[in-house]
Design a protein around this motif. Structure first.
Motif, short mmCIF file in Angstrom:
data_model
loop_
_atom_site.label_atom_id
_atom_site.label_comp_id
_atom_site.label_asym_id
_atom_site.label_seq_id
_atom_site.Cartn_x
_atom_site.Cartn_y
_atom_site.Cartn_z
N TRP A 125 -1.58 5.72 5.92
CA TRP A 125 -1.79 5.19 4.57
C TRP A 125 -2.42 6.23 3.68
O TRP A 125 -3.19 7.07 4.13
CB TRP A 125 -2.67 3.95 4.64
CG TRP A 125 -2.16 2.95 5.62
CD1 TRP A 125 -2.71 2.63 6.82
CD2 TRP A 125 -0.97 2.18 5.52
NE1 TRP A 125 -1.93 1.70 7.46
CE2 TRP A 125 -0.85 1.41 6.68
CE3 TRP A 125 0.04 2.08 4.55
CZ2 TRP A 125 0.21 0.54 6.90
CZ3 TRP A 125 1.09 1.21 4.78
CH2 TRP A 125 1.17 0.45 5.94
N TYR A 153 -6.43 5.20 3.30
CA TYR A 153 -7.12 4.72 4.49
C TYR A 153 -6.93 5.72 5.62
O TYR A 153 -5.89 6.36 5.72
CB TYR A 153 -6.59 3.35 4.92
CG TYR A 153 -6.74 2.31 3.84
CD1 TYR A 153 -7.94 1.64 3.67
CD2 TYR A 153 -5.69 2.03 2.96
CE1 TYR A 153 -8.09 0.70 2.66
CE2 TYR A 153 -5.84 1.09 1.96
CZ TYR A 153 -7.04 0.44 1.81
OH TYR A 153 -7.18 -0.49 0.80
N TYR A 166 0.84 -1.20 0.00
CA TYR A 166 0.00 0.00 0.00
C TYR A 166 0.87 1.25 0.00
O TYR A 166 1.99 1.24 0.49
CB TYR A 166 -0.91 0.02 1.23
CG TYR A 166 -1.84 -1.16 1.28
CD1 TYR A 166 -3.07 -1.12 0.63
CD2 TYR A 166 -1.49 -2.32 1.96
CE1 TYR A 166 -3.93 -2.21 0.66
CE2 TYR A 166 -2.34 -3.41 1.99
CZ TYR A 166 -3.55 -3.36 1.35
OH TYR A 166 -4.40 -4.43 1.37
N ASN A 225 4.45 1.48 -2.83
CA ASN A 225 4.90 0.14 -2.48
C ASN A 225 6.21 -0.17 -3.23
O ASN A 225 6.35 0.18 -4.40
CB ASN A 225 3.83 -0.89 -2.85
CG ASN A 225 4.21 -2.28 -2.41
OD1 ASN A 225 4.61 -2.49 -1.26
ND2 ASN A 225 4.11 -3.23 -3.31
#
Length: 122
Positions: free
Chosen positions: A86, A89, A36, A63
């Motif tokens: 993230w 998120y 991620y 990533n």
């Protein structure tokens, strides 16, 4: 005697310059192996509290990408808290009291089975 003192001064200056350019033992390469993208990577001293963070990333850490985090002379101690946010998120990962003087590389990993983010220190 004049040349001797000049030589000592030159040697002293070169040693001081070499020490100032030496890598700080806390400097660390962070490798994103989570799968991620990471939008925030922060380090703070345990005494700073959980509200004081600076983002060490200039752009999103994709990533398999890595970044090098350098500490300066004003930063004290080997033990730091590390926070990761993230990109897609609204969750953060926090590791407390990590001794950065014990390794040079921090590989971030995510286990989808347990939904746990961890790191491997090298």
């Amino acid at each position: 005697m004049k040349y001797f003192l000049s030589g000592l001064v030159a040697i002293g200056l070169s040693l001081a310059a070499t020490a100032s350019f030496a890598a700080d033992s806390r400097n660390v390469s962070v490798v994103n192996e989570t799968g991620y993208a990471i939008k925030f990577l922060g380090f703070n001293a345990p005494d700073d509290g959980m509200d004081e963070w600076d983002n060490e990333l200039e752009k999103v850490l994709q990533n398999q990408a890595s970044t090098y985090v350098e500490f300066d002379e004003d930063d004290e101690g080997c033990v730091w808290n590390i926070r990761v946010d993230w990109q897609n998120y609204d969750e953060s990962v926090l590791w407390k009291n990590v001794n950065l003087c014990k390794f040079n590389v921090l590989r971030l990993r995510y286990d989808p089975g347990t939904k746990t983010t961890s790191f491997v220190a090298e």
